[in-house]
Design an enzyme around this catalytic site. Structure first.
Site, PDB file in Angstrom:
ATOM      1  N   ASP A 226       0.802  -1.341  -0.032  1.00  0.00           N
ATOM      2  CA  ASP A 226       0.001   0.051  -0.123  1.00  0.00           C
ATOM      3  C   ASP A 226       0.815   1.225  -0.128  1.00  0.00           C
ATOM      4  O   ASP A 226       1.632   1.606   0.998  1.00  0.00           O
ATOM      5  CB  ASP A 226      -1.072  -0.081   1.300  1.00  0.00           C
TER       6      ASP A 226
ATOM      7  N   ASP B  25      -2.706   2.434  -6.320  1.00  0.00           N
ATOM      8  CA  ASP B  25      -1.632   2.619  -5.403  1.00  0.00           C
ATOM      9  C   ASP B  25      -1.501   1.344  -4.230  1.00  0.00           C
ATOM     10  O   ASP B  25      -1.125   1.400  -3.380  1.00  0.00           O
ATOM     11  CB  ASP B  25      -1.803   3.857  -4.537  1.00  0.00           C
ATOM     12  N   GLU B  26      -2.343   0.418  -4.723  1.00  0.00           N
ATOM     13  CA  GLU B  26      -2.126  -1.077  -3.692  1.00  0.00           C
ATOM     14  C   GLU B  26      -2.304  -2.331  -4.459  1.00  0.00           C
ATOM     15  O   GLU B  26      -3.185  -2.320  -5.445  1.00  0.00           O
ATOM     16  CB  GLU B  26      -3.136  -1.050  -2.403  1.00  0.00           C
TER      17      GLU B  26
END
Length: 370
Positions: A18, A116-117
């Site tokens: 993350d 973003d993860e």
């Protein structure tokens, strides 16, 4: 009485990555004047009449209670000194996709959850590294060295626990939940921290005096199923660290590439072309290993100021020949706009792939001869 047996596969090695306050971190990196100040990515309510919502905020702004999906007006009221930036989502997406390629250096079993993860299954991995913790540390190192951004990592034997672990020690943390520790870890966790348990479910659970994982562990399975149906079935297992959902990677590989970040910046064209040749060799070897050939050669150049250029050349016919890829990469580089900044990263990728066993003739170095 158990309705279904508790089958728990603890042999897998799952990582959840993350990125830390991703959008805000990119803006801080690109504008050092923003560092040390509360930063909100979202419309400035003073310019929109109070309209707009927060996309994200850096950790300084979060100390004032600002969070994603909050109205920009409320964010301003909580922290009038915060700096508001609309953000550049095209830039964030480009960087996010580049970060994703780092994951694929280690495994093709990558399940992106957002820009973003992502989850990674590294039970079997490209570098034959036995330790998932070591891989997580290498990924954190790679992201920092190549993008000057940080991420938090969670390591466990399933996606549910890996996700909880990555959120446990932010920013730039690395948390491991071992099989023997899972139930104890979950017992102390507030039920609202359980990934996948929404606000309404939390309210219903609180009404039943269920506040922590330990409280869930003490409720019979049938009771949870009677109260919540399928959600109760899943919750009973999650509270015991049981979740066998696979890391899903439906992505058909459309490219094969290689890139490298240099600790010492490259300035000389000869040095840069030498490194492009080495990279082209790795790509050609990989194409042959995977039985693939491609029609488009792409090079990526990242400079010392973190600006990145990608340019491509389309070939007449597909190839996996090293000399063709090398020559194409050199020609692309020769046509780039001159930049006096040092080069920190070079990459070569061949895309538009197809099976190399097809009967069409592949391009070879002879096609470049005059």
């Amino acid at each position: 009485m158990l309705i279904f047996p508790l089958i728990n596969d603890t042999s897998r090695k799952i990582i959840h990555i993350d990125m830390d306050a991703f959008f805000a971190a990119v803006e801080e990196r690109d504008n050092p004047k923003l560092k040390g100040k509360p930063l909100v990515i979202g419309a400035d309510p003073r310019q929109t009449g109070g309209r707009g919502v927060v996309s994200t905020a850096n950790y300084l702004a979060r100390e004032f209670g600002i969070h994603s999906a909050m109205s920009s007006k409320e964010a301003y009221e909580r922290c009038p000194q915060a700096i508001f930036i609309r953000g550049n989502h095209t830039k964030y997406r480009q960087i996010g996709l580049q970060v994703r390629e780092i994951f694929r250096r280690y495994t093709d079993l990558v399940e992106p959850m957002s820009i973003d993860e992502a989850y990674l299954d590294v039970t079997e991995n490209k570098l034959n590294i036995k330790s998932a913790v070591k891989i997580a540390k290498l990924i954190q190192r790679d992201i920092w060295e190549e993008f000057h951004l940080t991420c938090s990592a969670g390591v466990s034997y399933n996606k549910f626990l890996a996700k909880l672990a990555s959120d446990y020690d932010k920013p730039h943390g690395l948390t491991v939940i071992l099989p023997q520790d899972a139930e104890g870890f979950l017992a102390t966790l507030p039920i609202e921290k359980f990934y996948g348990v929404g606000k309404k479910s939390v309210e219903k659970l609180h009404a039943l005096h269920i506040f922590t994982g330990k409280d869930v562990q003490q409720v019979p399975e049938m009771t949870l199923i009677d109260l919540f149906g399928r959600f109760g079935f899943d919750l009973y297992r999650k509270a015991r660290g049981i979740s066998n959902s696979p890391v899903k990677n439906d992505r058909i590989r459309k490219s094969i590439g290689s890139e490298r970040t240099y600790g010492k910046l490259l300035y000389n064209d000869e040095d840069i072309k030498l490194e492009l040749s080495k990279t082209a060799r790795r790509v050609a070897d990989s194409l042959k290993k995977h039985g693939r050939k491609g029609k488009i050669v792409v090079i990526k150049v990242r400079y010392s100021d973190f600006s990145t250029l990608t340019k491509r050349k389309t070939l007449d016919v597909p190839t996996q020949d090293f000399e063709v890829i090398e020559r194409s990469a050199h020609r692309i580089f020769d046509h780039l706009t001159e930049n006096n900044s040092g080069v920190r990263l070079l990459g070569v990728t061949v895309t538009a792939l197809e099976d190399s066993t097809r009967e069409e003739l592949s391009l070879t170095a002879d096609d470049f001869k005059t």
